[in-house]
Design a protein around this motif. Structure first.
Motif, mmCIF file in Angstrom:
data_model
loop_
_atom_site.group_PDB
_atom_site.id
_atom_site.type_symbol
_atom_site.label_atom_id
_atom_site.label_comp_id
_atom_site.label_asym_id
_atom_site.label_seq_id
_atom_site.Cartn_x
_atom_site.Cartn_y
_atom_site.Cartn_z
ATOM 1 N N ARG A 86 40.287 52.696 39.888
ATOM 2 C CA ARG A 86 40.461 51.822 41.052
ATOM 3 C C ARG A 86 39.151 51.169 41.436
ATOM 4 O O ARG A 86 39.090 49.947 41.640
ATOM 5 C CB ARG A 86 41.022 52.611 42.237
ATOM 6 N N GLU A 87 38.078 51.954 41.505
ATOM 7 C CA GLU A 87 36.771 51.404 41.875
ATOM 8 C C GLU A 87 36.287 50.382 40.858
ATOM 9 O O GLU A 87 35.750 49.342 41.220
ATOM 10 C CB GLU A 87 35.740 52.523 42.023
ATOM 11 N N THR A 90 38.319 47.096 41.222
ATOM 12 C CA THR A 90 38.202 46.356 42.486
ATOM 13 C C THR A 90 36.768 45.977 42.826
ATOM 14 O O THR A 90 36.538 45.284 43.809
ATOM 15 C CB THR A 90 38.787 47.170 43.664
ATOM 16 N N ARG A 91 35.823 46.406 42.021
ATOM 17 C CA ARG A 91 34.408 46.125 42.277
ATOM 18 C C ARG A 91 34.152 44.633 42.109
ATOM 19 O O ARG A 91 34.597 44.019 41.161
ATOM 20 C CB ARG A 91 33.541 46.918 41.311
ATOM 21 N N ASN A 162 31.436 47.763 34.691
ATOM 22 C CA ASN A 162 32.798 48.140 35.063
ATOM 23 C C ASN A 162 33.547 48.807 33.921
ATOM 24 O O ASN A 162 34.368 49.684 34.146
ATOM 25 C CB ASN A 162 33.579 46.916 35.531
#
Length: 187
Positions: A86-87, A90-91, A162
């Protein structure tokens, strides 16, 4: 828990530290041996210590949750892996790259990147894993991966950032599924 599984958990847990190290390498541009050692030691040491702390806290509660131990371990690994995914997804692309490697900054980053290792330590208590060996493997893997991240960051920029968290999240989710299947088959 077997060595390969612990090693893969180490790789998965090291991805946050790797991503931060890539950013540090990008900011520093021409890292010295001191820079490599700083990221490796900070992140590796915390990835060693946090599972040990989690293990002993988890061990204190083991008797009351032992019949659900593998479910707790699977849930923690899924939560950690899902959160990493998720991080990563969405970063923002325009996050500021910070080259500060001072004591306070590195302490905060080391704690932040090792919270997941604390939770894994709790799951190790449920699995009766040899915590010192497992934590040493995780710490050494993180040490090496963090130094590699610093090098990659200085060489290619933040292209990998990412993707590292995505890979780490997927590894932890795969291990959770493997653990669940093993326990369901053996039950």
């Amino acid at each position: 828990m077997d060595f390969v599984t612990v090693f893969l958990i180490g790789v998965g847990l090291a991805m946050d530290a790797f991503a931060v190290s890539v950013c540090k390498g990008l900011a520093v541009k021409t890292p010295s041996v001191k820079h490599y050692l700083l990221v490796g030691l900070w992140f590796g040491a915390f990835q060693f210590v946090m599972p040990v702390i989690g293990f002993y806290i988890g061990s204190a509660f083991y008797d009351s949750v032992s019949s659900y131990a593998y479910i707790i371990a699977v849930a923690l690994l899924l939560l950690i892996g899902g959160n990493m995914l998720r991080e990563a997804l969405t970063r923002g692309e325009d996050e500021e790259v910070d080259g500060d490697m001072g004591l306070v900054t590195m302490f905060i980053l080391a704690v932040a990147t090792s919270i997941d290792a604390f939770a894994v330590g709790i799951s190790f208590a449920m699995d009766d894993t040899d915590i010192l060996t497992a934590s040493a493997v995780i710490g050494i893997v993180t040490f090496a991966i963090s130094m590699a991240g610093m090098r990659i960051g200085s060489a290619v920029g933040n292209i990998v950032g990412n993707k590292a968290d995505i890979i780490g999240g997927v590894i932890l989710i795969v291990i959770a599924v493997k653990t669940a299947l093993e326990n369901l088959i053996l039950s």
